[in-house]
Design an enzyme around this catalytic site. Sequence first.
Site, PDB file in Angstrom:
ATOM      1  N   GLU A  21      19.762  35.659  33.947  1.00 34.75           N
ATOM      2  CA  GLU A  21      18.572  36.383  33.489  1.00 34.75           C
ATOM      3  C   GLU A  21      18.226  35.996  32.061  1.00 34.75           C
ATOM      4  OE1 GLU A  21      17.838  40.600  34.427  1.00 34.75           O
ATOM      5  OE2 GLU A  21      17.982  40.923  32.261  1.00 34.75           O
ATOM      6  N   PHE A  23      15.036  36.585  28.814  1.00 33.64           N
ATOM      7  CA  PHE A  23      13.900  37.387  28.354  1.00 33.64           C
ATOM      8  C   PHE A  23      13.026  36.541  27.436  1.00 33.64           C
ATOM      9  CE2 PHE A  23      17.052  37.971  25.014  1.00 33.64           C
ATOM     10  CZ  PHE A  23      16.300  37.914  23.855  1.00 33.64           C
ATOM     11  N   HIS A  82      10.587  39.937  37.006  1.00 41.48           N
ATOM     12  CA  HIS A  82      10.686  41.394  36.979  1.00 41.48           C
ATOM     13  C   HIS A  82       9.275  41.978  36.903  1.00 41.48           C
ATOM     14  CE1 HIS A  82      15.028  41.706  35.185  1.00 41.48           C
ATOM     15  NE2 HIS A  82      14.908  40.660  35.973  1.00 41.48           N
ATOM     16  N   TYR A 164      22.348  51.153  41.068  1.00 41.38           N
ATOM     17  CA  TYR A 164      23.182  51.594  39.949  1.00 41.38           C
ATOM     18  C   TYR A 164      24.566  51.987  40.470  1.00 41.38           C
ATOM     19  CZ  TYR A 164      18.648  51.697  37.708  1.00 41.38           C
ATOM     20  OH  TYR A 164      17.413  51.338  37.225  1.00 41.38           O
ATOM     21  N   LYS A 189      13.682  52.445  49.502  1.00 41.72           N
ATOM     22  CA  LYS A 189      13.211  51.163  48.948  1.00 41.72           C
ATOM     23  C   LYS A 189      13.566  50.008  49.887  1.00 41.72           C
ATOM     24  CE  LYS A 189      15.150  51.493  44.825  1.00 41.72           C
ATOM     25  NZ  LYS A 189      15.530  51.168  43.423  1.00 41.72           N
TER      26      LYS A 189
END
Length: 665
Positions: A21, A23, A82, A164, A189
């Site tokens: 990942e 950013f 995202h 989570y 979901k």
Amino acid sequence: MEKITDKIAAVPKHGNYFSLEFFPPKTQMGFSNLQIRLERMSRAFRPLFVTVTWGAGGSTSSGSLQLAELCQSQLGLTTCLHLTCTNMKKKLIDHALEEAKGLGVRNILALRGDPPREEEYRLPEEEDTEDDEESNEQFVWAIDLVRYIRRIHGDYFCIGVAAYPEGHADESHPVDQDPMHDLPYLIEKTKAGADFIMTQLFYDEHAYVKFEKMLREHESGVFAKIPIIPGLMPIQSYQILKRTTKLSHCKLPQNLLDRLEGVRGDDEAVKRVGVDLLSEIVEDIKKIKSKGPRGFHFYTLNLEKAVGFILEKCDLIPSDQSEDPNDSLAIDDFVLLSGTNDIQPADLHSTTSPVLMTSRHRVDSTASQDQLTTYNSPHPPSSTSPPSRATNLAISHGLTPAGREATWDDYPNGRFGDPRSPAFGTPLTYSPTSLPCPPHVARSLWGEPTSSGDITALFVSHLAGKPPHQLPWSESASLSPETALIRAELHALNSDRSWWTIASQPAVDGIRSTDSIHGWGPPGGFVFQKAFVEFFCSAADFQTRVLPYLRSGAVAPQVSFYAGNAAGDFTSSEEADAVHAVTWGSFPGKEIITATMVEEVSFRQWVEEAFGRWAEWARVVRTEESRRFLRKWKGDGWLVNVIGHGYRRGEERSLWELLMGIGKG
């Protein structure tokens, strides 16, 4: 234009894969250097796919799309974008999805996120007054986004959702954190069209093992075959670990803390231990019987060295049949890192301020963009003979002089590192808000202030060690031990002048690196500090008292200063390319390490975020009177950083003595 699920299906049933990942950096210099880093990591590591955050730490959607284009279109990496949706207009969602399609991105991680800051997410052509009903759709939960994407785009996008392992802590269940609370939402979901599940970061592998078992064995059967990818964050520093886990409500097992506690002041040692810890977690999860190939997702924070060692140690990097078998990399042990000079103090100041920046390598801020693009890269992107995989891997590991140049920013300090670094502005939360705590906690900590006196009372109480133990501009929930040494001076600035101090440190003249308060780095060294303080003051106070005094002969050249406001006004005592070392150290076998510096670029970035936190604080209060006051103060205040150059005992008037002279005589 591959889907993540198709790529996972192509991995051998009992094989392993990983994803990374990234950013969007806050500066163009950081973005240029990230491009070089991504090119090297893509060749050295070969991730199955990469993900790009959306609005993390307040970044804009345009930055996320720009980074997604780099990964997908230019580097050919299968990219997952995202997308957060809470209270987002349908028009903005549509714009992001169409942009993704245009870039060839076919993978979306659908997240709820926090309510976005509207100015960060407004389309360029959108008018402030536009609010027609046709452009709105109620997006409250991630499931709303999943359903919408499926309804509008069918199976074009591969959709991932978050989970989570230790439970999602929010205003619904802020104390009783339990994955069972989230289970009904995760089921819905998944039924709504999710193709894979990616988890929040964790360090308790036992919690993850229990969580995955619960999903796989659930009576609904919806999790029987869906890819479940555990999320892991390499340990970059002790401070970042503690702050990130606090903000994400991630538990730190005691055995992990015990292994890190003894080396917490030496970032090189922390990173070495961290690699061992993460590698052990990966190996434990590998042992879990899986329905298909086992995947791992790494939150890189745009850094490469630690994740590179973990991937190598856990044998996660896929082989390439086309590469020369004689072109191999021999790495004896992670201890090779001890040969680098990139070390970093673990606890430098009373409260964390991004204006503090770290790097032993510097570039001239007047350098051209082409020069900045190739900085830290021994092999520019345009090279006609790109380095081999083994060479790239060695560089990513920080080995050889070329590797040390490439990973020069590997130990970021505070919230920000060097603004030229790809890791500059590291987001410690993955939501559009930059407050250090959730809204319900913010309200309980800071109340509903309606006057400057209310704010002063908060700061004075905080300095006295009483509630609130955290302010909107600090990541830590407690003051540094250094604060006790300058508590009286800080109290006077806050109570007598209503200058609200958000960062500070005392002067230090050659204290041993093992000192319990000021020490950092390996043993056997000596550390030094210049005193500095950063504070908010009113515009009237700044223009009539603070600025004239700081520019007068009474203090210059004994101090330097930087000052800015929410409107973008800026002034300083220095030239644009001035850099101030405020913390440095001398260690056996190493050159002088300048660990912490203050300069214009990083200060300007911090000013923007610091005043943004006033606006976000206003957004979480419940009374209109408090909201109006906080917004008004944001527009009226100035942020000032003052550095005292006298650090030798008895040679100069102290910074605090000079500051207390403002307004006297």
